[in-house]
Design a protein around this motif. Structure first.
Motif, PDB file in Angstrom:
ATOM      1  N   CYS A 305       0.841  -1.402   0.157  1.00  0.00           N
ATOM      2  CA  CYS A 305      -0.014  -0.048   0.094  1.00  0.00           C
ATOM      3  C   CYS A 305       0.952   1.360   0.012  1.00  0.00           C
ATOM      4  O   CYS A 305       1.809   1.124   0.734  1.00  0.00           O
ATOM      5  CB  CYS A 305      -1.006   0.162   1.359  1.00  0.00           C
ATOM      6  N   LYS A 306       0.355   2.249  -0.755  1.00  0.00           N
ATOM      7  CA  LYS A 306       1.102   3.478  -1.103  1.00  0.00           C
ATOM      8  C   LYS A 306       0.328   4.598  -0.542  1.00  0.00           C
ATOM      9  O   LYS A 306      -0.703   4.710  -0.978  1.00  0.00           O
ATOM     10  CB  LYS A 306       1.631   3.689  -2.181  1.00  0.00           C
ATOM     11  N   PHE A 307       1.046   5.600   0.042  1.00  0.00           N
ATOM     12  CA  PHE A 307       0.244   6.579   0.357  1.00  0.00           C
ATOM     13  C   PHE A 307       0.374   7.831  -0.719  1.00  0.00           C
ATOM     14  O   PHE A 307       1.587   8.176  -1.154  1.00  0.00           O
ATOM     15  CB  PHE A 307       0.496   7.351   1.784  1.00  0.00           C
ATOM     16  N   HIS A 308      -0.584   8.274  -1.191  1.00  0.00           N
ATOM     17  CA  HIS A 308      -0.609   9.425  -2.122  1.00  0.00           C
ATOM     18  C   HIS A 308      -0.946  10.844  -1.826  1.00  0.00           C
ATOM     19  O   HIS A 308      -2.068  10.800  -1.177  1.00  0.00           O
ATOM     20  CB  HIS A 308      -1.279   8.962  -3.472  1.00  0.00           C
ATOM     21  N   TRP A 309      -0.138  11.830  -2.123  1.00  0.00           N
ATOM     22  CA  TRP A 309      -0.486  13.167  -1.746  1.00  0.00           C
ATOM     23  C   TRP A 309      -1.421  13.796  -2.629  1.00  0.00           C
ATOM     24  O   TRP A 309      -1.139  13.625  -3.824  1.00  0.00           O
ATOM     25  CB  TRP A 309       1.031  14.017  -1.884  1.00  0.00           C
ATOM     26  N   CYS A 310      -2.424  14.252  -2.211  1.00  0.00           N
ATOM     27  CA  CYS A 310      -3.019  14.026  -0.884  1.00  0.00           C
ATOM     28  C   CYS A 310      -4.650  13.709  -1.189  1.00  0.00           C
ATOM     29  O   CYS A 310      -4.960  14.641  -2.122  1.00  0.00           O
ATOM     30  CB  CYS A 310      -2.723  15.119  -0.114  1.00  0.00           C
ATOM     31  N   CYS A 311      -5.258  12.871  -1.013  1.00  0.00           N
ATOM     32  CA  CYS A 311      -4.875  12.139   0.340  1.00  0.00           C
ATOM     33  C   CYS A 311      -5.645  10.593  -0.123  1.00  0.00           C
ATOM     34  O   CYS A 311      -6.961  10.512  -0.105  1.00  0.00           O
ATOM     35  CB  CYS A 311      -5.706  12.363   1.525  1.00  0.00           C
ATOM     36  N   PHE A 312      -5.135   9.699  -0.761  1.00  0.00           N
ATOM     37  CA  PHE A 312      -5.486   8.532  -0.879  1.00  0.00           C
ATOM     38  C   PHE A 312      -4.367   7.469  -0.818  1.00  0.00           C
ATOM     39  O   PHE A 312      -3.310   7.665  -0.975  1.00  0.00           O
ATOM     40  CB  PHE A 312      -6.389   8.326  -2.069  1.00  0.00           C
ATOM     41  N   VAL A 313      -4.920   6.134  -0.540  1.00  0.00           N
ATOM     42  CA  VAL A 313      -3.869   5.158  -0.399  1.00  0.00           C
ATOM     43  C   VAL A 313      -4.244   3.806  -1.556  1.00  0.00           C
ATOM     44  O   VAL A 313      -5.397   3.809  -1.864  1.00  0.00           O
ATOM     45  CB  VAL A 313      -4.177   4.256   0.892  1.00  0.00           C
ATOM     46  N   GLN A 314      -3.087   3.654  -2.452  1.00  0.00           N
ATOM     47  CA  GLN A 314      -3.228   2.497  -3.398  1.00  0.00           C
ATOM     48  C   GLN A 314      -2.618   1.629  -2.860  1.00  0.00           C
ATOM     49  O   GLN A 314      -1.567   1.351  -2.771  1.00  0.00           O
ATOM     50  CB  GLN A 314      -2.740   3.289  -4.553  1.00  0.00           C
ATOM     51  N   CYS A 315      -3.071   0.337  -3.058  1.00  0.00           N
ATOM     52  CA  CYS A 315      -2.882  -1.094  -2.792  1.00  0.00           C
ATOM     53  C   CYS A 315      -2.939  -1.973  -3.908  1.00  0.00           C
ATOM     54  O   CYS A 315      -3.547  -1.741  -4.873  1.00  0.00           O
ATOM     55  CB  CYS A 315      -3.524  -1.596  -1.565  1.00  0.00           C
ATOM     56  N   SER A 316      -2.068  -2.881  -3.831  1.00  0.00           N
ATOM     57  CA  SER A 316      -2.384  -3.964  -4.915  1.00  0.00           C
ATOM     58  C   SER A 316      -2.614  -5.124  -4.082  1.00  0.00           C
ATOM     59  O   SER A 316      -2.774  -5.388  -2.928  1.00  0.00           O
ATOM     60  CB  SER A 316      -0.814  -4.243  -5.553  1.00  0.00           C
TER      61      SER A 316
END
Ligand SMILES: *[C@@H]1O[C@H](CO)[C@@H](O)[C@H](O)[C@H]1NC(C)=O
Ligand SMILES: *[C@@H]1O[C@H](CO)[C@@H](O)[C@H](O)[C@H]1NC(C)=O
Length: 328
Positions: A305-316
């Motif tokens: 999971c990666k946090f992207h500015w701003c503001c959401f989390v993307q996972c595989s």
């Protein structure tokens, strides 16, 4: 306190008459101390949960065929497993009552008031402070309540009472002293100390060790009386008694491979096992040579999971093939 008010609301009589399998003296104690019965129930459950944890990789997993009581399932045979169960439940009740006293959840007990202020045994700058756990109260309460179910005057009663006492003794021996230092920049010119309960897991681990080293005993009848009056080590010369913290048993244990109502064994059919282990949880030992079934499945979970500015989390999505084995 939540539970307490509902008990008082329901009335001690109704509650105490509804609990199955209480001996007369236990029912009387329940009626005079309805606040304590909740704590006793929690203590017994603490013991049973610990039993299931300690034996999770063994053929006997702390479940037994038979009637359910406040103390778990009834154990008909006086073997090592019964010895462990009685000790862990008696210790669980003593632990829960002692803890409830320290937390102010029981009306007739609190912190140990003998352990307050300066004490002549200890060096200068040392005093009791805070709340010392009153384990003597907890142990005495467990003795009065748990031991009261032993009403038959037979060898099994002696065995159960011994194991109850051993469980409580092991708890008492593990009480800990905690201290805090006072003084300029931690110089510890005075220390305040108090007694605390050990984690119950530690008691479970110690009792498991005692279980492995349990000793077989036999009843001795004093000459004129028919009732057995004490236990001695089986096969020992003379009247050698077991030690206070020994777990004792009268009968050998079954293999626990097959279901058997006579011994209370549930058998190991359907139990999970580890195909690679050569220990008690390995499929060889657990399934008693009957073989095992493999169940394949795919485990899927979110990963990277990666946090992207701003503001959401993307996972595989990750997946892994997995297998579990159960005894035939
Ligand atoms: C213990 O084993 C029996 C028989 O395989 C099973 O039914 C029971 O759920 C198990 N209990 C626990 C606590 O794992
Ligand atoms: C058992 O051993 C096999 C091969 O040595 C390995 O691939 C597998 O992951 C092991 N299984 C477990 C449950 O550790």
């Amino acid at each position: 306190p939540r539970a307490l008010s509902s008990v008082v609301a329901l009335g001690a009589n109704i509650i105490c008459n509804k609990i199955p399998g209480l001996a007369p003296r236990q029912r009387a104690l329940c009626q005079s101390r309805p606040d304590a019965i909740i704590i006793i129930g929690e203590g017994a459950q603490l013991g049973i949960n610990e039993c299931q944890f300690q034996f999770r990789y063994s053929r006997w997993n702390c479940s037994t065929l038979g009637e359910r009581t406040v103390f778990g399932q009834e154990l008909r045979v006086g073997n090592r497993e019964a010895a462990f169960t009685y000790a862990v439940v008696a210790a669980g009740v003593a632990h829960a009552v002692t803890k409830a006293c320290s937390q102010g959840h029981l009306s007739q007990c609190g912190c140990d008031h003998e352990k307050q202020g300066f004490h002549h045994y200890h060096q200068e700058g040392w005093k009791w402070g805070g709340c010392s756990a009153n384990v003597r109260y907890g142990v005495e309460f467990s003795r009065r309540f748990v031991d009261a179910r032993e009403i038959k005057k037979n060898a099994r009663r002696l065995m159960n009472l011994h194991n109850n006492a051993a469980g409580r003794k092991i708890l008492e021996e593990r009480m800990k002293l905690e201290c805090k230092c006072h003084g300029v920049s931690g110089s510890c010119t005075t220390r305040t100390c108090w007694v605390t309960l050990p984690k119950f897991r530690e008691i479970g681990r110690l009792l498991k060790e005692r279980y492995s080293a349990a000793v077989q005993v036999e009843p001795v009848r004093a000459s004129r009386l028919r009732q057995p009056s004490f236990l001695r080590l089986k096969g020992a010369r003379g009247y050698q008694k077991p030690a206070d913290t020994d777990l004792v048993y009268l009968e050998r244990s079954p293999s626990y491979c097959k279901e058997d109502a006579a011994t209370g064994s549930t058998g190991t059919r359907g139990r999970r096992c580890d195909s690679n282990s050569t220990l008690t949880d390995g499929c060889g030992a657990m399934c008693c040579g009957r073989g095992f079934d493999a169940h394949r499945y795919t485990r899927i979970w979110q990963c990277n999971c990666k946090f992207h500015w701003c503001c959401f989390v993307q996972c595989s999505t990750c997946s892994e093939k997995s297998e579990v084995f159960t005894c035939k």
